[in-house]
Design a protein around this motif. Structure first.
Motif, PDB file in Angstrom:
ATOM      1  N   GLN A  42      -1.588   6.343  -5.332  1.00 18.00           N
ATOM      2  CA  GLN A  42      -2.584   5.790  -4.403  1.00 18.00           C
ATOM      3  C   GLN A  42      -2.068   5.799  -2.971  1.00 18.00           C
ATOM      4  O   GLN A  42      -2.839   6.039  -2.039  1.00 18.00           O
ATOM      5  CB  GLN A  42      -2.985   4.370  -4.840  1.00 18.00           C
ATOM      6  N   PHE A  43      -0.782   5.535  -2.786  1.00 19.35           N
ATOM      7  CA  PHE A  43      -0.233   5.620  -1.423  1.00 19.35           C
ATOM      8  C   PHE A  43      -0.508   7.014  -0.859  1.00 19.35           C
ATOM      9  O   PHE A  43      -0.846   7.175   0.310  1.00 19.35           O
ATOM     10  CB  PHE A  43       1.281   5.346  -1.421  1.00 19.35           C
ATOM     11  N   GLU A  44      -0.367   8.032  -1.703  1.00 25.24           N
ATOM     12  CA  GLU A  44      -0.605   9.406  -1.258  1.00 25.24           C
ATOM     13  C   GLU A  44      -2.097   9.692  -1.078  1.00 25.24           C
ATOM     14  O   GLU A  44      -2.536  10.161  -0.025  1.00 25.24           O
ATOM     15  CB  GLU A  44      -0.032  10.385  -2.303  1.00 25.24           C
ATOM     16  N   ASP A  45      -2.853   9.377  -2.111  1.00 26.25           N
ATOM     17  CA  ASP A  45      -4.264   9.787  -2.122  1.00 26.25           C
ATOM     18  C   ASP A  45      -5.120   8.964  -1.161  1.00 26.25           C
ATOM     19  O   ASP A  45      -6.200   9.382  -0.773  1.00 26.25           O
ATOM     20  CB  ASP A  45      -4.827   9.682  -3.539  1.00 26.25           C
ATOM     21  N   LEU A  46      -4.636   7.757  -0.781  1.00 29.28           N
ATOM     22  CA  LEU A  46      -5.381   6.941   0.175  1.00 29.28           C
ATOM     23  C   LEU A  46      -4.888   7.172   1.606  1.00 29.28           C
ATOM     24  O   LEU A  46      -5.237   6.447   2.526  1.00 29.28           O
ATOM     25  CB  LEU A  46      -5.273   5.462  -0.198  1.00 29.28           C
ATOM     26  N   GLY A  47      -4.043   8.187   1.785  1.00 27.06           N
ATOM     27  CA  GLY A  47      -3.720   8.633   3.131  1.00 27.06           C
ATOM     28  C   GLY A  47      -2.541   7.945   3.793  1.00 27.06           C
ATOM     29  O   GLY A  47      -2.321   8.126   4.994  1.00 27.06           O
ATOM     30  N   PHE A  48      -1.766   7.143   3.066  1.00 31.48           N
ATOM     31  CA  PHE A  48      -0.616   6.495   3.704  1.00 31.48           C
ATOM     32  C   PHE A  48       0.580   7.442   3.796  1.00 31.48           C
ATOM     33  O   PHE A  48       1.493   7.242   4.581  1.00 31.48           O
ATOM     34  CB  PHE A  48      -0.251   5.202   2.962  1.00 31.48           C
ATOM     35  N   CYS A  49       0.598   8.470   2.944  1.00 31.02           N
ATOM     36  CA  CYS A  49       1.584   9.532   3.069  1.00 31.02           C
ATOM     37  C   CYS A  49       1.006  10.759   2.376  1.00 31.02           C
ATOM     38  O   CYS A  49      -0.062  10.680   1.764  1.00 31.02           O
ATOM     39  CB  CYS A  49       2.925   9.130   2.432  1.00 31.02           C
ATOM     40  N   LYS A  50       1.719  11.889   2.476  1.00 28.82           N
ATOM     41  CA  LYS A  50       1.184  13.117   1.887  1.00 28.82           C
ATOM     42  C   LYS A  50       1.530  13.191   0.395  1.00 28.82           C
ATOM     43  O   LYS A  50       2.442  12.507  -0.083  1.00 28.82           O
ATOM     44  CB  LYS A  50       1.780  14.338   2.597  1.00 28.82           C
ATOM     45  N   LYS A  51       0.827  14.066  -0.335  1.00 32.25           N
ATOM     46  CA  LYS A  51       1.119  14.276  -1.762  1.00 32.25           C
ATOM     47  C   LYS A  51       2.582  14.684  -1.934  1.00 32.25           C
ATOM     48  O   LYS A  51       3.072  15.567  -1.216  1.00 32.25           O
ATOM     49  CB  LYS A  51       0.187  15.352  -2.309  1.00 32.25           C
ATOM     50  N   GLY A  52       3.228  13.999  -2.822  1.00 31.26           N
ATOM     51  CA  GLY A  52       4.643  14.297  -3.076  1.00 31.26           C
ATOM     52  C   GLY A  52       5.589  13.456  -2.245  1.00 31.26           C
ATOM     53  O   GLY A  52       6.786  13.417  -2.517  1.00 31.26           O
ATOM     54  N   GLU A  53       5.059  12.775  -1.228  1.00 31.65           N
ATOM     55  CA  GLU A  53       5.922  11.946  -0.376  1.00 31.65           C
ATOM     56  C   GLU A  53       5.991  10.494  -0.856  1.00 31.65           C
ATOM     57  O   GLU A  53       6.641   9.662  -0.220  1.00 31.65           O
ATOM     58  CB  GLU A  53       5.413  11.967   1.072  1.00 31.65           C
ATOM     59  N   GLY A  54       5.311  10.211  -1.959  1.00 29.39           N
ATOM     60  CA  GLY A  54       5.292   8.840  -2.488  1.00 29.39           C
ATOM     61  C   GLY A  54       6.675   8.231  -2.632  1.00 29.39           C
ATOM     62  O   GLY A  54       6.919   7.105  -2.177  1.00 29.39           O
ATOM     63  N   PRO A  55       7.619   8.958  -3.259  1.00 26.51           N
ATOM     64  CA  PRO A  55       8.955   8.372  -3.432  1.00 26.51           C
ATOM     65  C   PRO A  55       9.606   8.004  -2.096  1.00 26.51           C
ATOM     66  O   PRO A  55      10.169   6.915  -1.951  1.00 26.51           O
ATOM     67  CB  PRO A  55       9.731   9.488  -4.144  1.00 26.51           C
ATOM     68  N   ASP A  56       9.498   8.898  -1.102  1.00 26.88           N
ATOM     69  CA  ASP A  56      10.088   8.590   0.209  1.00 26.88           C
ATOM     70  C   ASP A  56       9.386   7.406   0.863  1.00 26.88           C
ATOM     71  O   ASP A  56      10.023   6.565   1.506  1.00 26.88           O
ATOM     72  CB  ASP A  56       9.985   9.809   1.137  1.00 26.88           C
TER      73      ASP A  56
END
Lengths: 413, 395
Positions: free
Chosen positions: B297-311
């Protein structure tokens, strides 16, 4: 590499026998078609007749084009495993007894993604070969196997749940006097059966192959008469608690139809062996097997009957014999449902005419006893519910699936 | 064939969300879903200062009402609404209920809509619920190890870790911070602190899912009211303005395994409709039945890019006083999952935060909240996704 399973020690009579829980049984009607294919050893998926898309899970309409014109077809069995897990905790009673349990997500080459059982030798990510097998509840499940054979592959615990392998199991073969029975015994010994019990009718009368049969270390012969309820019960009393697989090779065959061979006595004899003999076997051995369906490495696994393919449609030159076969098939269907409670498979090995004295007038191709023995082992090791041995049996089965009425006319012509 | 372009959505002009109600959860209860829902509605009317008869719209989400639906509930509870909805979308229920209720209120089809989600949890009811969850699950996932949602999310988590290099510690950060938030929320089921050591040392459930990656199913209910801004004001209710919402089902069918949810399709519309950017959001309530889906959700809701969730997770803190307040009442991972009430938990908590009536630690100066819902593992992935942005209205 899978660790080979070892022969289990003698059972501790004070220990509770593990109850034969079953995996989840409920399926949609559409999904039953996959079970039907798996019962014959085939891996089939639904394909849209309108747009050609493969789909899974079973549907009533195509998710690509909304067509309801769908067909089950043999599907390409290659795929790539893209994720795995090992289930360690579950609320399901069957799997609770069997964790850890490896499960994967596989992207099939033909399109759909599949949640499936995962063989212990598969590396993730990697290529796999998919197989559909019947589980203990009799429903098809998909398992991902290594793309290439690995050592002791059949001993994988998840795969062994889906087969009835004779390895380390104790097997009863009902008719040791016949060439078919003897061939089956030989094949079982070679397939790693721990013990083979062999029933011999009228054991005081010598029979061909007797010396060879008795020479095997793991073979024990017993006086046994399928037409005598007491004899069957006596044997069950002696070995019923350790019979893991039961293979009925008995078949009373006489030529003739209903008008052409009017002997009631012959007909009664045929029914007594082929139909009521099966019933006596099932009633004497069945309940014990059902209770031992989950009893470890050598749990009760299968009740297998070798029967004429003319169970599917009557061949009038052996009309009464065909009628006994049809009754026998019907009995097996009933028994299959009843034995499912213990996760014990009821298997049918349908044969064409066997090469023997009674069928000398029958034209070839005929089935040799060795072929039947091979098919029996293949059915057990592959967990196949319905197998057809020999060209005639395969031919009749194909025609039966196309149109049973047409087959009746062809056989009766 | 003519290609049809989607109609532009009209913004919400006059929708107030008010009266966040949480009936405290219990692990097991002999009470029925009807009982839990009745308690939430009773509390809702009392706190709103209205009579039950004033509720002329009702939206219900519950897995355990069977054989009843919202219809049976009207007679059972003596309500006579002129607008009735039954939303079987699990974790997306709260957001979807809000969307529908908002339009009903704007159109004048209802004046005050009570939205309620809740479930019973009797001993063994979770097992029974799983066995009849969906046709695809029955045919094609439960016969495989019967891990239930744990098994499905184990596969998604395994794939996400392989694809994007996420480590267990990254998921642990989410769980540990949410536990900190839960310790300030009196209704949370989990009352003990959770350390990273505890998290990493927990027993495996379905690798790579371990104990603290899983929610605790329990009984409880959650509710809120949807009405117009002027009615909310007349009733003297602290309330939030509904700024925007999205909803999507069965997105990205060609992904071989779930790597993103439907939010990714509609997220631009979510912010455009609200006239906001991700930076304008003060707190986020994600749907957190497992931490991997929080990261998505962090990625898909625009808080970071796909794959950047861990960072993203490594560089943020998710406590109520952190630099990215998230699941401020502990989320389902620490507050518990009351069935379909789990789809309401974040929404109700967000409403308390932006109206400054928090039961948990108040996020300082919280004005805007993004609430996200996700639900229904029909076979191999969650099918329903939704999100809403709420903005607190100064009293």
């Amino acid at each position: 590499m899978t660790d080979p399973i070892v022969r289990p020690p003698k059972k501790d009579p004070q220990k509770v026998t593990r109850p034969p829980e079953l995996p989840p049984l409920q399926r949609s009607r559409a999904a039953l078609a996959m079970s039907a294919a798996a019962s014959r050893g085939a891996f089939e998926l639904q394909c849209c007749k309108a747009c050609g898309a493969w789909m899974y899970p079973a549907r009533d309409a195509c998710p690509e084009c909304l067509s309801v014109d769908l067909a089950w077809k043999p599907a390409p069995d290659g795929g790539e495993v893209i994720a795995e897990t090992t289930i360690r905790t579950t609320v399901d009673l069957y799997f609770r007894q069997r964790t850890p349990w490896r499960v994967a997500m596989v992207k099939l080459d033909c399109g759909p993604s599949v949640v499936c059982h995962l063989h212990g030798d598969v590396e993730v990510p990697g290529r796999v070969r998919m197989t559909a097998q019947l589980d203990k509840g009799g429903n098809a499940v998909i398992m991902a196997l290594p793309a290439k054979r690995t050592p002791n592959m059949a001993d994988d615990p998840e795969l062994r749940e889906l087969t009835a392998s004779p390895k380390h199991r104790r097997v009863l073969v009902t008719d040791g006097r016949s060439a078919v029975g003897q061939a089956v015994v030989e094949a079982l010994v070679n397939a790693g059966a721990a013990l083979v019990f062999v029933g011999i009718a009228e054991p005081w009368k010598p029979y061909p192959g007797e010396d060879r049969l008795k020479a095997h270390e793991n073979v024990q012969t017993f006086a046994f008469d399928l037409t005598d309820t007491t004899s069957v019960q006596d044997l069950a009393g002696e070995i019923g608690g350790k019979t893991d697989i039961l293979i009925n090779t008995a078949d009373h065959v006489r030529p003739g139809g209903i008008l052409s061979a009017p002997g009631m006595i012959t007909a009664k004899d045929s029914f007594d062996v082929n139909v009521f003999g099966l019933q006596r076997l099932a009633q004497a051995f069945g309940p014990g097997m059902v209770g031992r369906g989950a009893d470890g490495t050598n749990s009760a696994a299968a009740f297998l009957d070798v029967l004429p393919v003319y169970a599917l449609a009557n061949t009038p030159d052996f009309g009464i014999h065909s009628a006994t076969a049809a009754a026998r098939l019907s009995m097996l269907q009933c028994l299959r449902s009843e034995m499912r409670a213990g996760g014990v498979r009821v298997m049918s090995v349908f044969t064409g005419p066997i090469e023997d004295d009674w069928r000398q007038p029958v034209p070839p191709p005929k089935v040799a006893p060795g072929q039947i023995a091979k098919a029996v082992i293949a059915a057990l090791e592959g967990g196949i519910e319905d197998s057809f041995v020999g060209d005639v049996a395969k031919d009749v089965a194909t025609r039966f699936r196309q149109d049973a009425k047409v087959l009746e006319r062809e056989l009766g012509a | 064939m003519t290609r049809i372009r989607p109609n532009p959505r009209r913004p919400y002009e006059n929708v107030a969300v008010a009266v966040p109600v949480s009936i405290p959860y219990v692990r097991y209860s002999v009470e029925s879903a009807h009982w839990w829902i009745a308690r939430a509605l009773s509390e809702l009317t009392k706190r709103a200062g209205i009579r039950p008869a004033d509720i002329d719209g009702l939206s219900v989400s519950s897995f355990t009402l069977s054989p009843d639906t919202a219809v049976g509930l009207t007679q059972h509870l003596g309500l006579s609404p002129r607008w009735l909805d039954n939303i079987p979308m699990g974790g997306a229920s709260g957001v979807v209920a809000l969307r529908r209720a908002a339009r009903a209120v704007e159109a004048g089809d209802a004046t005050i809509v009570a939205c309620v989600g809740g479930d019973a949890n009797q001993v063994d009811s979770f097992r029974k619920l799983l066995s009849s969850f969906s046709r695809f699950a029955q045919d094609a996932s439960y016969p495989y190890g019967y891990g239930g949602p744990n098994g499905s999310f184990a596969l998604l988590t395994d794939h996400y870790m392989r694809s994007f290099g996420a480590r267990r510690e990254d998921f642990g950060r989410i769980c540990v911070d949410q536990r900190t938030n839960a310790l300030g929320y009196p209704h949370a089921i989990m009352k003990k602190p959770l350390t990273m050591e505890d998290y990493l040392g927990a027993r495996a459930i379905a690798d790579p899912i371990h104990l603290f990656d899983c929610v605790m199913p329990c009984a409880g209910s959650e509710a809120f009211l949807v009405t117009t801004l002027d009615i909310a004001k007349d009733l003297g209710l602290p309330h939030a303005r509904l700024a925007s919402t999205i909803e999507r089902h069965n997105a990205f069918v060609d992904d071989p395994i779930q790597m993103r949810g439907g939010w990714a399709v509609d997220v631009d519309e979510l912010y455009a409709m609200a006239g906001m950017k991700p930076d304008d959001i003060d707190l986020v309530e994600t749907y957190d039945d497992y931490p991997v889906i929080v990261m998505m959700q962090f990625e898909d809701l625009g808080f970071c890019k796909k794959g950047e969730g861990p960072d993203f997770v490594r560089s943020h803190s998710f406590t109520n006083d952190g630099n990215f307040p998230q699941n401020t009442s502990g989320g389902q991972l620490s507050a518990g999952q009351a069935g379909a009430g789990g789809g309401y938990l974040g929404l109700v908590e967000a409403l308390r935060q932006v109206t400054h009536t928090a039961l948990s630690k108040q996020v300082p100066d919280a004005r805007t909240a993004l609430v996200s819902g996700f639900g229904m593992i029909n076979y191999d992935r969650g099918l329903c996704s939704g999100a809403a942005i709420l903005e607190g209205v100064a009293p």
